[in-house]
Design an enzyme around this catalytic site. Structure first.
Site, PDB file in Angstrom:
ATOM      1  N   GLU A  67     -27.068  16.350  40.153  1.00 60.26           N
ATOM      2  CA  GLU A  67     -28.054  16.422  41.226  1.00 60.26           C
ATOM      3  C   GLU A  67     -27.719  17.467  42.288  1.00 60.26           C
ATOM      4  OE1 GLU A  67     -30.890  13.254  43.519  1.00 60.26           O
ATOM      5  OE2 GLU A  67     -29.663  12.762  41.802  1.00 60.26           O
TER       6      GLU A  67
ATOM      7  N   LYS B  43     -30.740  18.154  38.445  1.00 63.67           N
ATOM      8  CA  LYS B  43     -31.561  17.036  38.931  1.00 63.67           C
ATOM      9  C   LYS B  43     -32.060  17.335  40.342  1.00 63.67           C
ATOM     10  CE  LYS B  43     -31.213  11.984  38.593  1.00 63.67           C
ATOM     11  NZ  LYS B  43     -30.221  10.880  38.518  1.00 63.67           N
TER      12      LYS B  43
ATOM     13  N   ASP C 253     -26.878   5.423  32.936  1.00 64.97           N
ATOM     14  CA  ASP C 253     -27.063   5.791  34.331  1.00 64.97           C
ATOM     15  C   ASP C 253     -25.806   5.392  35.098  1.00 64.97           C
ATOM     16  OD1 ASP C 253     -28.355   6.720  36.575  1.00 64.97           O
ATOM     17  OD2 ASP C 253     -29.558   4.921  36.887  1.00 64.97           O
TER      18      ASP C 253
ATOM     19  N   THR D 238     -36.427  13.965  39.585  1.00 64.77           N
ATOM     20  CA  THR D 238     -36.167  12.568  39.867  1.00 64.77           C
ATOM     21  C   THR D 238     -36.994  12.085  41.061  1.00 64.77           C
ATOM     22  OG1 THR D 238     -34.370  10.965  40.189  1.00 64.77           O
ATOM     23  CG2 THR D 238     -34.190  13.058  41.372  1.00 64.77           C
TER      24      THR D 238
ATOM     25  N   PHE E  50     -39.509   6.317  38.233  1.00 71.44           N
ATOM     26  CA  PHE E  50     -38.744   5.127  38.592  1.00 71.44           C
ATOM     27  C   PHE E  50     -39.574   3.861  38.360  1.00 71.44           C
ATOM     28  CE2 PHE E  50     -35.043   6.487  41.476  1.00 71.44           C
ATOM     29  CZ  PHE E  50     -34.803   7.600  40.711  1.00 71.44           C
TER      30      PHE E  50
END
Length: 326
Positions: free
Chosen positions: A97, A133, A18, A157, A179
């Site tokens: 993203e 994303k 990440d 996400t 998450f």
């Protein structure tokens, strides 16, 4: 010699870095990598990436963009160029993203995703190496559903609850990123506690619940645990399809030798597939779940702020050129 905790986890789970830091990616040699606006901004702040910034801006100018639109186009080009650099050192996929300000606009999200893929294609990168994303709003999930129907793979996400995971499964999404750490942070603040024992960690339990639900209904969408606060959280999710982990936690896992066994059971009792969740039910569920409601919006706001910070950084780095002035 005892294997490191990291090597043991790799035997059970696909590890994803990440980060937008190429040095860290080269060090840990993950299959995949993920980025977000905050990570792109951090990468853009590194002196070694100045050339990428300047070449991205030059391309935006050549394409005829002016003023603030030129900076926005530069951000998209820079994001893709960093993705291309990452793909040179990994064998798998990179998550890129869509602008978080589009999170509640289905059509704009689809259009931006296709713009990003067109940029990747112009650099010789095929779409099967990209995960688009998108935030797990209802509108974002519907955009991803449309993209997936065209063979464009997505990573949903900012996912904090089973209602979001169900909607993603209904949309045949390639991968979701529930998450962990942000859920823990929220409950620690709400319950006014400093910590939870790992077996009661709300973030870990949330991912396990989604994992068991998906496996019981034979849902093919991959689950990638994200947003970790400790090595203990990572170890507690060993056996998840994928785990995306920051370089500092990867380094800690590499230095530890904690014994690791799979913590997730793929051989759950199969159940009949649930009826697809409706827009109304999704809205009711997310409004009922204060944690998911607050964290989804604050996550979107945070990514928007990070993009604004990147815009300011680019203005500063590129100076007061005539093109930016328009």
């Amino acid at each position: 010699m005892t294997e490191s905790t990291l090597e043991q986890i790799k035997a059970l789970t696909t590890i994803v870095v990440d980060s937008g830091d190429l040095t860290a990616i080269k060090k840990f040699k993950p299959l995949d990598a993920t980025t977000n606006p905050s990570l792109i901004t951090a990468a853009a702040s590194q002196p070694e990436n100045l050339e990428l910034i300047e070449s991205s801006y030059a391309q935006a100018v050549r394409e005829g963009y002016k003023s603030d639109e030129c900076i926005e186009r530069t951000i998209d080009i820079l994001t893709v160029k960093l993705g291309v650099e990452i793909l040179k050192v990994i064998d798998g996929r990179v998550s890129t993203e869509v602008d978080a300000s589009l999170s509640y606009d289905t059509e704009a999200t689809i259009a931006k995703a296709k713009e990003l893929l067109a940029l990747y294609s112009s650099y010789g990168i095929s779409s099967d190496r990209i995960l688009i994303k998108i935030a797990s709003t209802w509108q974002g999930i519907q955009a991803a559903k449309a993209l997936e129907s065209e063979g464009i793979h997505c990573n949903l996400t900012l996912l904090f609850g089973l209602h979001q995971a169900r909607a993603c499964a209904d949309a045949n999404i390639t991968l979701i990123s529930p998450f962990v750490g942000r859920i823990l942070d929220w409950y620690k603040k709400a319950d006014k506690v400093d910590s939870y024992p790992i077996e009661k960690d709300p973030g870990v339990l949330s991912v396990k619940k989604i994992f068991e639900y998906y496996k019981s209904q034979d849902i093919k969408t991959e689950i990638m645990g994200a947003s970790f606060r400790s090595t203990a959280q990572v170890v507690a999710l060993a056996g998840c399809d994928l785990l995306t982990i920051s370089p500092n936690i990867l380094a800690s896992l590499e230095s530890e030798t904690t014994p690791v066994i799979s913590q997730l059971n793929k051989d759950v009792v199969k159940a009949e597939r649930d009826v697809a969740i409706s827009k109304e039910e999704f809205k009711a569920q997310i409004e009922k779940d204060l944690m998911a409601f607050q964290l989804l919006q604050s996550g979107i706001d945070g990514f928007i702020k990070a993009r604004e910070q990147l815009s300011a950084l680019l203005h500063q780095s590129l100076g007061n050129s005539a093109e930016i002035k328009g």
